[in-house]
Design a protein around this motif. Structure first.
Motif, PDB file in Angstrom:
ATOM      1  N   GLU A 219       0.838  -1.197   0.000  1.00 35.18           N
ATOM      2  CA  GLU A 219       0.000   0.000   0.000  1.00 35.18           C
ATOM      3  C   GLU A 219       0.886   1.265   0.000  1.00 35.18           C
ATOM      4  N   ALA A 220       1.919   1.213   0.869  1.00 33.22           N
ATOM      5  CA  ALA A 220       2.814   2.376   0.981  1.00 33.22           C
ATOM      6  C   ALA A 220       3.509   2.623  -0.342  1.00 33.22           C
ATOM      7  N   GLU A 221       3.925   1.542  -0.982  1.00 35.65           N
ATOM      8  CA  GLU A 221       4.639   1.674  -2.242  1.00 35.65           C
ATOM      9  C   GLU A 221       3.757   2.370  -3.279  1.00 35.65           C
ATOM     10  N   SER A 222       2.498   1.957  -3.298  1.00 35.03           N
ATOM     11  CA  SER A 222       1.600   2.547  -4.295  1.00 35.03           C
ATOM     12  C   SER A 222       1.370   4.034  -4.029  1.00 35.03           C
ATOM     13  N   LYS A 223       1.617   4.464  -2.789  1.00 35.54           N
ATOM     14  CA  LYS A 223       1.448   5.882  -2.453  1.00 35.54           C
ATOM     15  C   LYS A 223       2.784   6.641  -2.479  1.00 35.54           C
ATOM     16  N   GLY A 224       3.843   5.948  -2.885  1.00 35.52           N
ATOM     17  CA  GLY A 224       5.150   6.607  -2.979  1.00 35.52           C
ATOM     18  C   GLY A 224       5.796   6.862  -1.621  1.00 35.52           C
ATOM     19  N   LEU A 225       5.353   6.132  -0.588  1.00 36.17           N
ATOM     20  CA  LEU A 225       5.948   6.303   0.753  1.00 36.17           C
ATOM     21  C   LEU A 225       7.185   5.425   0.888  1.00 36.17           C
ATOM     22  N   ASN A 226       8.194   5.942   1.565  1.00 38.55           N
ATOM     23  CA  ASN A 226       9.414   5.173   1.801  1.00 38.55           C
ATOM     24  C   ASN A 226       9.095   3.923   2.638  1.00 38.55           C
ATOM     25  N   GLN A 227       9.468   2.744   2.119  1.00 44.00           N
ATOM     26  CA  GLN A 227       9.100   1.481   2.763  1.00 44.00           C
ATOM     27  C   GLN A 227       9.776   1.302   4.122  1.00 44.00           C
ATOM     28  N   GLU A 228      11.044   1.743   4.199  1.00 46.75           N
ATOM     29  CA  GLU A 228      11.778   1.592   5.456  1.00 46.75           C
ATOM     30  C   GLU A 228      11.101   2.428   6.555  1.00 46.75           C
ATOM     31  N   PHE A 229      10.678   3.612   6.147  1.00 47.91           N
ATOM     32  CA  PHE A 229       9.988   4.501   7.084  1.00 47.91           C
ATOM     33  C   PHE A 229       8.709   3.833   7.583  1.00 47.91           C
ATOM     34  N   LEU A 230       7.916   3.303   6.641  1.00 45.58           N
ATOM     35  CA  LEU A 230       6.651   2.697   7.048  1.00 45.58           C
ATOM     36  C   LEU A 230       6.878   1.461   7.918  1.00 45.58           C
ATOM     37  N   LEU A 231       7.896   0.688   7.553  1.00 49.07           N
ATOM     38  CA  LEU A 231       8.174  -0.517   8.339  1.00 49.07           C
ATOM     39  C   LEU A 231       8.505  -0.139   9.793  1.00 49.07           C
ATOM     40  N   LYS A 232       9.357   0.876   9.942  1.00 48.95           N
ATOM     41  CA  LYS A 232       9.723   1.313  11.306  1.00 48.95           C
ATOM     42  C   LYS A 232       8.489   1.786  12.066  1.00 48.95           C
ATOM     43  N   LEU A 233       7.645   2.532  11.367  1.00 48.83           N
ATOM     44  CA  LEU A 233       6.445   3.073  11.999  1.00 48.83           C
ATOM     45  C   LEU A 233       5.515   1.936  12.433  1.00 48.83           C
ATOM     46  N   LEU A 234       5.330   0.973  11.529  1.00 46.03           N
ATOM     47  CA  LEU A 234       4.454  -0.165  11.861  1.00 46.03           C
ATOM     48  C   LEU A 234       5.011  -0.950  13.046  1.00 46.03           C
TER      49      LEU A 234
END
Ligand code: PEP
Ligand code: MN
Length: 362
Positions: free
Chosen positions: A329-344
């Motif tokens: 989902e993050a990828e499709s929105k252009g969000l940095n994956q590492e950032f989202l992973l840390k947040l999750l």
């Protein structure tokens, strides 16, 4: 807890003809010739105001070069007389302090390995009671902002009010291109807790090599740090310590020339637009907080439901699915994956904590 220390503004006791303000000099004083040659060249760079040199060197293993000792203080006296540069030396014991004071060293500095030890710090601070001298405080090797703040407080309580904190990176067991990983959030947090304390960056000990120095220095300036401490040696290849990370004075001059100094505020039009964007961020943050709080309420419900049915907290299959699905989902929105992973991971950690509290409550 924020710290309300009456530390003097940097420009009331230290400034350079040109910004950024630079502290430079060799990792170690080795010979009088090396010290003088380096200092005379540095004195021609208007940004350089303070000459650094280690006299007593903290080494990882014994029998390595541990510094020239007190004789080096005589050489620094010459530097001061012949160049007008202020001098700074690392002190790790009250005896070092005494020697430096006897030889009119202008500024003392506390190394990263000393900063981790409150007993040593307290002893050094006690030895400075009644002495008016600035102290540079490197961050402790481990990334603990409270420990760093504690060092500042110990010196402040001993009567020192001219203080500079230096971000020199942190010990990191992960593989990284850095000798000591920069963790910029920590000096930023220190600034939030104690806004009076000027913060410098030491890119040399962060990088451990010369090719990363300019990007680290630029980043430090972009984060509004007040100056840089950069190791400089007249012949880096022959340096007895930290040979890989030292620049020649000419290379330092070149590095400084390529740094971009940005302003901290702009004109009215810029400020208005900035305010507009900031209020947008304020609204988004409010939404984020609402959503997180809603999420936590659902976690609470899940926990109660699991408890009633004697079900374990961690369901690894579900967690793996969450990660995969959210990262897509993050990828499709252009969000940095590492950032989202840390947040999750952070959100998950606190979800587990909450479930744990609920399930184990009787
Ligand atoms: C130094 O500046 O040479 C030094 C030993 O630094 P640190 O304490 O940051 O490792
Ligand atoms: Mn060094």
């Amino acid at each position: 807890m924020t710290s309300d220390l009456n530390i003097l503004p940097l420009d009331s006791w230290l400034s350079s003809e040109k910004e950024p303000l630079i502290i430079a000099g060799p990792c170690s004083a080795e010979t009088e010739i090396q010290v003088m040659e380096t200092a005379l060249a540095l004195a021609n760079i208007p940004n350089v105001k303070v000459f650094r040199a280690g006299i007593w060197k903290p080494r990882t293993r014994p029998k390595l070069f541990e510094g020239v000792g007190s004789i080096g203080l005589q050489w620094l006296k010459r530097v001061k007389e012949e160049t007008g540069l202020l001098t700074t030396v690392e002190v790790a014991t009250p005896e070092h302090v005494e020697e430096c004071l006897k030889n009119n060293i202008d500024i003392l500095w506390i190394g990263a390995r000393t900063a981790v030890n409150p007993f040593s710090v307290q002893e050094i601070a006690d030895s400075l009671k009644g002495v008016d001298i600035p102290v540079i405080i490197k961050n402790p090797v481990n990334p603990d902002v409270q420990l760093w703040l504690g060092v500042i407080e110990r010196f402040y309580q001993a009567g020192i009010n001219k203080i500079i904190a230096v971000h020199r990176g942190f010990y990191d067991f992960e593989n990284s291109p850095y000798r000591n990983a920069p963790i910029w959030e920590i000096p930023i947090e220190l600034k939030r807790l104690c806004p009076q304390v000027p913060i410098f960056c030491d890119p040399s000990h962060i990088a451990g090599r010369t090719d990363l120095l300019s990007e680290i220095s630029q980043k430090a300036l972009d984060l509004e740090m007040s100056g840089l401490m950069i190791e400089t040696h007249c012949n880096p290849a022959k340096a007895l310590t930290d040979a890989k990370q030292q620049l020649t004075p000419a290379q330092l001059n070149d590095l400084i020339g390529h740094l971009v100094l940005r302003k901290s505020t702009g004109n009215i039009e810029f400020q208005n637009k900035l305010e507009e964007l900031r209020s947008e961020i304020d609204c988004i943050d409010k939404d984020l907080i609402n959503i997180l709080s809603k999420r936590m309420s659902v976690v609470e419900e899940i926990a109660k439901y699991k408890k009633e049915n004697d079900i374990t907290i961690l369901q690894i299959k579900r967690w793996t699915n969450i990660i995969n699905n959210r990262l897509k989902e993050a990828e499709s929105k252009g969000l940095n994956q590492e950032f989202l992973l840390k947040l999750l991971q952070l959100v998950h950690k606190y979800s587990i904590q909450l479930q744990n509290e609920i399930i184990n409550k009787d």
